[in-house]
Design an enzyme around this catalytic site. Structure first.
Site, mmCIF file in Angstrom:
data_model
loop_
_atom_site.group_PDB
_atom_site.id
_atom_site.type_symbol
_atom_site.label_atom_id
_atom_site.label_comp_id
_atom_site.label_asym_id
_atom_site.label_seq_id
_atom_site.Cartn_x
_atom_site.Cartn_y
_atom_site.Cartn_z
ATOM 1 N N ARG A 268 11.175 9.062 3.212
ATOM 2 C CA ARG A 268 12.117 8.680 4.257
ATOM 3 C C ARG A 268 13.373 8.150 3.594
ATOM 4 O O ARG A 268 13.384 7.033 3.084
ATOM 5 C CB ARG A 268 11.472 7.607 5.139
ATOM 6 C CG ARG A 268 12.285 7.297 6.381
ATOM 7 C CD ARG A 268 11.645 6.210 7.207
ATOM 8 N NE ARG A 268 11.543 4.980 6.460
ATOM 9 C CZ ARG A 268 10.433 4.275 6.291
ATOM 10 N NH1 ARG A 268 9.315 4.664 6.818
ATOM 11 N NH2 ARG A 268 10.438 3.158 5.588
ATOM 12 N N HIS A 272 13.522 2.538 7.969
ATOM 13 C CA HIS A 272 12.398 2.787 8.892
ATOM 14 C C HIS A 272 12.934 3.014 10.317
ATOM 15 O O HIS A 272 12.623 3.997 10.965
ATOM 16 C CB HIS A 272 11.437 1.604 8.855
ATOM 17 C CG HIS A 272 10.413 1.639 9.935
ATOM 18 N ND1 HIS A 272 9.361 2.520 9.926
ATOM 19 C CD2 HIS A 272 10.297 0.924 11.085
ATOM 20 C CE1 HIS A 272 8.638 2.341 11.021
ATOM 21 N NE2 HIS A 272 9.189 1.378 11.730
ATOM 22 N N TYR A 281 13.163 -4.197 0.086
ATOM 23 C CA TYR A 281 11.868 -3.906 -0.525
ATOM 24 C C TYR A 281 11.832 -2.634 -1.351
ATOM 25 O O TYR A 281 10.839 -2.347 -1.998
ATOM 26 C CB TYR A 281 10.768 -3.863 0.558
ATOM 27 C CG TYR A 281 11.013 -2.897 1.706
ATOM 28 C CD1 TYR A 281 10.710 -1.548 1.569
ATOM 29 C CD2 TYR A 281 11.555 -3.336 2.914
ATOM 30 C CE1 TYR A 281 10.936 -0.662 2.623
ATOM 31 C CE2 TYR A 281 11.786 -2.452 3.964
ATOM 32 C CZ TYR A 281 11.471 -1.124 3.815
ATOM 33 O OH TYR A 281 11.710 -0.241 4.839
HETATM 34 C C1 LIG Z 1 -0.830 -0.529 16.361
HETATM 35 C C2 LIG Z 1 0.490 -0.906 15.798
HETATM 36 N N1 LIG Z 1 0.581 -1.822 14.817
HETATM 37 C C3 LIG Z 1 1.789 -2.159 14.283
HETATM 38 C C4 LIG Z 1 2.936 -1.573 14.767
HETATM 39 C C5 LIG Z 1 4.292 -1.937 14.169
HETATM 40 N N2 LIG Z 1 4.799 -0.797 13.367
HETATM 41 C C6 LIG Z 1 5.749 0.024 13.834
HETATM 42 S S1 LIG Z 1 6.114 1.234 12.746
HETATM 43 C C7 LIG Z 1 4.996 0.648 11.610
HETATM 44 C C8 LIG Z 1 4.807 1.342 10.276
HETATM 45 C C9 LIG Z 1 4.344 2.745 10.444
HETATM 46 O O1 LIG Z 1 4.325 3.412 9.222
HETATM 47 P P1 LIG Z 1 3.887 4.913 9.112
HETATM 48 O O2 LIG Z 1 2.663 5.160 9.934
HETATM 49 O O3 LIG Z 1 3.820 5.259 7.673
HETATM 50 O O4 LIG Z 1 5.072 5.723 9.829
HETATM 51 P P2 LIG Z 1 6.622 5.839 9.447
HETATM 52 O O5 LIG Z 1 7.353 4.919 10.400
HETATM 53 O O6 LIG Z 1 6.789 5.490 8.017
HETATM 54 O O7 LIG Z 1 7.003 7.256 9.726
HETATM 55 C C10 LIG Z 1 4.358 -0.478 12.095
HETATM 56 C C11 LIG Z 1 3.346 -1.250 11.355
HETATM 57 C C12 LIG Z 1 2.813 -0.623 15.818
HETATM 58 N N3 LIG Z 1 3.880 0.022 16.321
HETATM 59 N N4 LIG Z 1 1.589 -0.288 16.298
#
Ligand SMILES: Cc1ncc(C[n+]2csc(CCOP(=O)(O)OP(=O)(O)O)c2C)c(N)n1
Length: 372
Positions: A268, A272, A281
């Site tokens: 990415r 985020h 980070y």
């Molecule tokens: C169940 C849940 N826990 C925590 C969150 C907060 N949260 C939003 S995005 C994220 C990280 C997601 O990372 P990844 O699955 O690698 O997807 P990316 O955004 O990197 O594409 C988190 C922890 C959430 N939306 N849902």
């Protein structure tokens, strides 16, 4: 393997694009490669179409990011760097296959024919998702990490029970989602019932600030073996490889062989979301290294070198993308604001007494301003 005793993390020795198991059909320099398990015959026209998709998607993404910065969107989840993973995989699907996306699958939505303007409605707070899932065969964006992996498996199990229906389901999610219970439960159910579902992990290496290596001591695609179905790691910045691997996985799944895990190894390049600051980070050098593996630039290099596209083609694609951005901006800033009470609608199909009470109380609160 190396063990970082301070952070208790385990780094797989072969993680990253140097991994010999990585399926790649187009190098970062734009050279075509063959692969014994995932061959791809593709006409120049189709490669040009993939390039056009990726440029349009990036331009849309940049415009949406700008719109957020100008206060027109509440938040935006950039797709920057993940264009090949999304376009390549989505172009391997049939229109009737059902897609279960996260909040970042703008390229997949684009390939399914969802107008980009409609994607913005959620991020502008106008509704809970701007399209009809049945019309496009794309479920609403899922913000709850991993929840939709279970929805995809349930849907796939229903497809399986319809005589003559060989459609499949595909769930897109990130590396972070693979740490969720929901995703692991989805794997168990899919394997047990041989459900026709593809799990497509875009391993962009960061779950907000948590790096992939802190979540898994082995490459993510290897987890599939433990659940009893195939897993493959593809170069997520190579649109041709993503197309070939997803086509092969779809054929496998469609033929009744059960689920398939694809790990698209990508990065990415943006934040985020627009609420995040990755400089806190992530090292700048890491981002710079990935810029050299840009998914769009390698297709451009291939098309130019092979003579499959000339300067006029690239100018046309850019002009078209510019027009798209203008159209999207105009649509976004003129979207009518919804009435404040509409946020209570569509939460439950059959309504809820508690929600009705909250809606009435809020209506009363709003009315108090009019009386004052
Ligand atoms: C169940 C849940 N826990 C925590 C969150 C907060 N949260 C939003 S995005 C994220 C990280 C997601 O990372 P990844 O699955 O690698 O997807 P990316 O955004 O990197 O594409 C988190 C922890 C959430 N939306 N849902």
């Amino acid at each position: 393997m190396t063990v970082d005793s301070l952070h208790h993390t385990v780094a797989p020795a072969e993680a990253g694009p140097a991994d010999p198991t990585l399926v790649q059909l187009l190098t970062p320099e734009g050279q075509r490669r063959g692969h014994p398990d995932f061959p791809l015959e593709i006409a120049d026209d189709d490669v040009r179409a993939l390039y056009r998709d990726m440029v349009a998607l990036r331009r849309f993404d940049v415009e949406a990011t700008t719109l957020q910065r100008q206060g027109e969107l509440g938040i935006w989840a950039q797709v920057l760097g993940q264009e090949a993973a999304q376009i390549g995989s989505a172009r391997a699907l049939r229109p009737t296959d059902m897609v279960f996306p996260t909040y970042r699958e703008h390229g997949v939505a684009w390939c399914r024919g969802i107008p980009p303007e409609d994607i913005l409605q959620l991020f502008r707070g106008i509704n809970f998702g701007g399209w009809d899932p049945a019309a496009y065969h794309v479920a609403p964006y899922t913000i709850v990490i991993g929840a939709h992996a279970l929805h995809a498996v349930g849907y796939a199990m229903a497809l399986q029970r319809e005589p003559g229906n060989d459609s499949i389901a595909i769930a897109y999610f990130g590396d972070g989602a693979t740490s969720e219970g929901d995703v692991n439960e989805a794997f168990v159910f899919a394997a047990s019932y041989r459900a026709p579902v593809i799990f497509f992990v875009q391993n962009n290496q960061w779950a907000i600030s948590v790096p992939e290596i802190r979540q898994s001591p082995i490459p993510l695609y290897q987890r599939a073996a433990g659940f009893g179905f195939p897993g493959v790691r593809v170069d997520g910045n190579d649109v041709l490889a993503c197309l070939a691997v997803t086509r092969a996985a779809a054929a496998h799944v469609r033929a009744g062989n059960g689920p398939y895990l694809i790990e698209a190894f990508t990065y990415r390049m943006g934040a985020h979301t627009t609420s995040d600051d990755p400089t806190r980070y992530r090292l700048a050098a890491e981002v710079e290294a990935w810029k050299l593996r840009d998914p769009i630039e390698r297709v451009k290099a291939y098309l130019s070198r092979s003579g499959a596209a000339d300067a006029d083609f690239f100018t046309d694609v850019d002009t078209e993308a510019e027009r798209l951005a203008e159209r999207v901006r105009a649509a976004c800033v003129t979207m009518p604001d919804p009435g404040p009470l509409t946020m209570f609608d569509h939460v439950y199909a059959a309504g809820s007494a508690m929600l009705d009470a909250e809606k009435a109380a809020y209506a009363e609160y709003l009315a108090s301003f009019e009386e004052a």
